[in-house]
Design a protein around this motif. Structure first.
Motif, PDB file in Angstrom:
ATOM      1  N   ASN A 100       0.766  -1.053  -0.048  1.00  0.00           N
ATOM      2  CA  ASN A 100       0.161  -0.068  -0.042  1.00  0.00           C
ATOM      3  C   ASN A 100       0.647   1.145   0.034  1.00  0.00           C
ATOM      4  O   ASN A 100       1.936   1.387   0.847  1.00  0.00           O
ATOM      5  N   LYS A 101       0.715   2.082  -0.998  1.00  0.00           N
ATOM      6  CA  LYS A 101       1.452   3.300  -1.134  1.00  0.00           C
ATOM      7  C   LYS A 101       1.743   4.095   0.069  1.00  0.00           C
ATOM      8  O   LYS A 101       2.770   4.665   0.476  1.00  0.00           O
ATOM      9  N   VAL A 102       0.479   4.433   0.848  1.00  0.00           N
ATOM     10  CA  VAL A 102       0.544   5.303   1.999  1.00  0.00           C
ATOM     11  C   VAL A 102       1.446   4.435   3.033  1.00  0.00           C
ATOM     12  O   VAL A 102       2.136   5.124   3.636  1.00  0.00           O
ATOM     13  N   ASN A 103       1.135   3.331   3.421  1.00  0.00           N
ATOM     14  CA  ASN A 103       1.777   2.678   4.271  1.00  0.00           C
ATOM     15  C   ASN A 103       3.382   2.373   4.033  1.00  0.00           C
ATOM     16  O   ASN A 103       4.171   2.862   5.056  1.00  0.00           O
ATOM     17  N   VAL A 104       3.723   2.147   2.932  1.00  0.00           N
ATOM     18  CA  VAL A 104       5.145   2.274   2.419  1.00  0.00           C
ATOM     19  C   VAL A 104       5.829   3.543   2.806  1.00  0.00           C
ATOM     20  O   VAL A 104       6.973   3.529   3.169  1.00  0.00           O
ATOM     21  N   ALA A 105       4.870   4.530   2.324  1.00  0.00           N
ATOM     22  CA  ALA A 105       5.745   6.029   2.317  1.00  0.00           C
ATOM     23  C   ALA A 105       5.869   6.246   3.955  1.00  0.00           C
ATOM     24  O   ALA A 105       7.273   6.715   4.387  1.00  0.00           O
ATOM     25  N   TYR A 106       5.034   5.754   4.785  1.00  0.00           N
ATOM     26  CA  TYR A 106       5.136   5.840   6.224  1.00  0.00           C
ATOM     27  C   TYR A 106       6.261   5.169   6.631  1.00  0.00           C
ATOM     28  O   TYR A 106       7.170   5.519   7.773  1.00  0.00           O
ATOM     29  N   ALA A 107       6.579   3.881   6.223  1.00  0.00           N
ATOM     30  CA  ALA A 107       7.719   3.067   6.508  1.00  0.00           C
ATOM     31  C   ALA A 107       8.753   3.666   6.232  1.00  0.00           C
ATOM     32  O   ALA A 107       9.768   3.523   6.879  1.00  0.00           O
ATOM     33  N   VAL A 108       9.271   4.002   4.828  1.00  0.00           N
ATOM     34  CA  VAL A 108      10.201   4.655   4.518  1.00  0.00           C
ATOM     35  C   VAL A 108      10.659   6.072   5.449  1.00  0.00           C
ATOM     36  O   VAL A 108      11.660   5.979   5.664  1.00  0.00           O
ATOM     37  N   PHE A 109       9.624   6.537   6.029  1.00  0.00           N
ATOM     38  CA  PHE A 109       9.823   7.860   6.754  1.00  0.00           C
ATOM     39  C   PHE A 109      10.304   7.281   8.062  1.00  0.00           C
ATOM     40  O   PHE A 109      11.172   7.945   8.909  1.00  0.00           O
TER      41      PHE A 109
END
Length: 177
Positions: free
Chosen positions: A139-148
């Motif tokens: 999921n793009k939102v969860n992946v973005a939060y994980a990268v941050f």
């Protein structure tokens, strides 16, 4: 959406230092008696390609308004990423919900080998050489939060030495003496 001219000028001045990238726009709908009503969510990344990057998700009834909201949220949620010689200082796994992202430093000339979301975030942070792998949910939102999450937990060697309270002496080799 109504802004007065003074606020518009101030916002343009603030955004000039950051480069922006819109990762995706999600459309949701709810059916009412008179028909469907649509709402939009936009995921936007802001960065200066010099170690500062921010992420924001804006929701609104119109796409441009959602994007503006996401930009202002991203400006408020800026983090500083330690970049050493164009890469990250060490390997780390960022986590959010069921998404995990493995971030690894790479040698010069490798480039950013990553999925769409980690690549966009890394490039806007100023990272030119990095490897990554998305694990779990994509999921793009969860992946973005994980990268941050991974970027927030990165530490340079100098920061670790300061935390441990050791001297600034040069590291010694661990060979037999």
């Amino acid at each position: 959406m109504t802004f007065n001219r003074r606020n518009d000028r101030n916002m343009e001045r603030e955004t000039s230092e950051f480069e922006e990238k819109m990762l995706f726009v999600n459309r949701t709908s709810k059916t009412y008696q008179g028909g469907r009503r649509f709402r939009f969510a936009a995921l936007v990344i802001l960065g200066d390609r010099n170690g500062r990057v921010g992420m924001g998700i804006g929701k609104a009834k119109e796409v441009p308004v959602a994007i503006e909201k996401a930009k202002s949220i991203a400006r408020k949620n800026m983090i500083t990423v330690p970049v050493e010689n164009g890469t990250i200082p060490h390997e780390i796994v960022g986590e959010n919900s069921t998404s995990r992202v493995l971030l690894k430093p790479a040698s010069a000339g490798t480039g950013v080998i990553a999925g769409t979301v980690p690549r966009s975030i890394a490039e806007l942070a100023g990272i030119t050489n990095m490897l990554s792998k998305e694990l779990g949910s994509r999921n793009k939102v969860n992946v973005a939060y994980a990268v941050f999450d991974g970027f927030k937990n990165l530490r340079t060697a100098k920061q670790v030495r300061a935390l441990r309270g050791t001297a600034e002496a040069a590291p010694t080799t661990g060979g037999a003496q």
